[in-house]
Write an enzyme that holds these catalytic residues in place. Structure first.
Site, PDB file in Angstrom:
ATOM      1  N   HIS A  47       0.882  -1.262   0.048  1.00 43.50           N
ATOM      2  CA  HIS A  47       0.198   0.045  -0.097  1.00 43.50           C
ATOM      3  C   HIS A  47       0.937   1.164   0.040  1.00 43.50           C
ATOM      4  O   HIS A  47       1.637   1.324   1.147  1.00 43.50           O
ATOM      5  CB  HIS A  47      -0.730  -0.110   1.262  1.00 43.50           C
TER       6      HIS A  47
ATOM      7  N   GLU B 176       1.577   3.750   2.917  1.00 46.04           N
ATOM      8  CA  GLU B 176       2.071   3.123   4.176  1.00 46.04           C
ATOM      9  C   GLU B 176       3.423   3.419   4.498  1.00 46.04           C
ATOM     10  O   GLU B 176       4.283   2.445   4.197  1.00 46.04           O
ATOM     11  CB  GLU B 176       1.518   1.762   4.468  1.00 46.04           C
TER      12      GLU B 176
ATOM     13  N   HIS C 217       3.143  -3.324   7.195  1.00 46.15           N
ATOM     14  CA  HIS C 217       2.026  -2.254   6.543  1.00 46.15           C
ATOM     15  C   HIS C 217       1.940  -1.349   7.859  1.00 46.15           C
ATOM     16  O   HIS C 217       2.371  -1.818   9.198  1.00 46.15           O
ATOM     17  CB  HIS C 217       0.720  -3.044   6.397  1.00 46.15           C
TER      18      HIS C 217
ATOM     19  N   GLU D 241       0.989  -5.210  10.898  1.00 51.13           N
ATOM     20  CA  GLU D 241       0.382  -3.709  11.023  1.00 51.13           C
ATOM     21  C   GLU D 241       1.106  -3.186  12.143  1.00 51.13           C
ATOM     22  O   GLU D 241       1.291  -3.624  13.155  1.00 51.13           O
ATOM     23  CB  GLU D 241      -1.032  -4.059  11.405  1.00 51.13           C
TER      24      GLU D 241
END
Ligand SMILES: [Zn+2]
Length: 330
Positions: A51, A54, A147, A210
Site C-alpha cells: 500500500h 504506508e 503495513h 500492522e
C-alpha cells in the site's frame, strides 16, 4: 526526507553501492535480491509499500538497505527486499486503481487490467524465482509484509497470520514476540494478500505486520518501529533475537468475516472505534436488509471495521481469543 527515499520516489532504483559479496541483483523495479555466499538455510522476504501511502515500513526498509550498502549490516541470510507499489508511493496513495493486497494468488488474472494487477503478477514471479534460487531441501522460507493501519488500535502493533494448511514453527512466533508485537491474529480463510500467497505457494512462514499509524514520508515516528527494526537486523545477520520487554503477545483467531452485500449495509460503531475494541455479547454490530450480525459469546473483538467498502467486500472481522496455530491437526 532521507536521500534514499528521494531516490525511490523519483527514479526507478535506489542507486547505492552494495557489497559484491552479497551478489546483489535487482529482479524487478524495487525488488532486490541479496545472496551471501555461505547463507544458513533460510530465505527471507521482507516487503513494504504494497500500500503506497504506508510510509513508515518503507522508510524502515530503506534504512536497512542503507545499512547494508554502508557495510554496517552484513546479511548472513538470503534476502529479497520488496518495495511494493512504487507509483502509488510516488502519488502518496494506497493504490492507483485496485488494492494490490487483494490481487495475489492469481486473482490479478481475473481483475481488470491495472498497474496493480501487473505488479502483483510480477511480485509473484520474482518471489518464486527468489525461493527457487535460494532453495535447498532444508531451507526455511520466511516472509514479513509490513503495513500500517488506517485507524487506531487497542493493540498498536500486530501480525496477521494467513490461513495455512502446512505447519508453522515456533521460531516464527518467537520472532514475532521479539518484535514486541502486541497481538497475533490467525486468519481462518484464504485471502488475496501477498502474505497468503507466499505462505500457500511456497509453504512459507509468512505474515502481514500492522505496525501502527503512518504519516507522510519524512514525518514518521520512527522510534515506534525500533523493535521491528531490531528484530529484522537480528534476523538478517543471524544473531539471537532481542529479548521481549512487553507482556506476552495476545493471540486471536478470526471467528467471523462480516461481508457487506448490500448498499443498505450499516455498521453500528462510531467512526473512531479502534481495532480490537471489545463488544458486549449479543450486540448487533452490523445490519443489512437480509441479515444482521451479532457479537458472539467469545468472538467479541472487532478488527478492520469499515462500512464504506464496496458490496462484496469485507466490512470487518470478529475475533475470538486463540492460541498460535502451528499445523492443521490443531
Ligand atoms: Zn496496508
Amino acid at each position: 526526507m532521507q536521500p534514499l527515499t528521494e531516490q525511490l520516489l523519483h527514479c526507478a532504483l535506489p542507486d547505492l553501492p552494495l557489497p559484491a559479496v552479497l551478489r546483489p541483483r535487482w529482479l524487478a523495479e524495487g525488488v532486490l535480491q541479496l545472496t551471501p555466499q555461505h547463507a544458513p538455510p533460510r530465505a527471507v522476504v521482507v516487503s513494504a509499500g504494497i500500500h503506497g501511502n504506508e510510509t513508515a515500513p518503507i522508510e524502515l526498509l530503506l534504512q536497512l538497505l542503507a545499512e547494508i550498502g554502508s557495510g554496517a549490516l552484513r546479511p548472513e541470510t538470503a534476502l529479497l527486499l520488496v518495495f511494493g507499489n512504487l507509483p502509488a508511493m510516488r502519488a502518496n496513495r494506497r493504490y492507483l486503481h485496485h488494492d494490490m493486497n487483494r490481487l495475489f494468488g492469481g486473482r490479478h488474472r481475473n481483475a481488470p487490467r491495472s498497474h496493480e494487477a501487473t505488479r502483483a503478477a510480477e511480485l509473484e514471479r520474482v518471489t518464486a524465482a527468489f525461493f527457487a534460487q535460494a532453495d535447498a531441501p532444508e531451507t526455511e522460507r520466511w516472509h514479513l509484509d509490513m503495513h500500517t493501519a488506517i485507524r487506531g488500535s487497542r493493540y498498536p502493533q500486530f501480525a496477521l497470520v494467513p490461513y495455512h494448511a502446512h505447519p508453522y514453527h515456533p521460531p516464527f512466533f518467537d520472532m514475532l514476540a521479539a518484535a514486541e508485537l502486541d497481538a497475533v491474529v490467525q486468519h481462518s480463510a484464504a485471502g488475496g494478500t501477498f502474505s497468503h500467497f507466499v505462505s500457500e505457494a511456497f509453504q512459507a512462514q509468512s505474515c502481514t505486520l500492522e505496525l501502527g499509524k503512518a504519516r507522510p514520508f519524512g514525518r514518521n515516528d520512527l522510534p515506534q518501529f525500533a523493535a521491528t527494526g531490531a528484530m529484522l537486523r537480528a534476523l538478517i545477520i543471524g544473531a539471537p533475537l532481542p529479548a521481549r520487554q512487553k507482556p506476552p503477545v495476545q493471540h486471536f483467531t478470526v471467528a467471523e468475516s462480516i461481508i457487506k452485500t448490500s448498499e443498505h449495509f450499516t455498521l453500528n460503531l462510531p467512526d473512531e472505534a479502534e481495532n480490537f475494541t471489545c463488544l458486549p455479547p449479543g450486540y448487533e454490530i452490523a445490519h443489512q436488509p437480509d441479515r444482521c450480525w451479532r457479537v458472539g459469546d467469545t468472538a467479541r473483538h472487532i478488527l478492520f471495521p469499515n462500512a464504506g467498502v464496496a458490496p462484496g467486500l469485507r466490512a470487518g472481522l470478529l475475533l475470538a481469543p486463540g492460541a498460535p496455530r502451528l499445523s492443521l491437526s490443531e
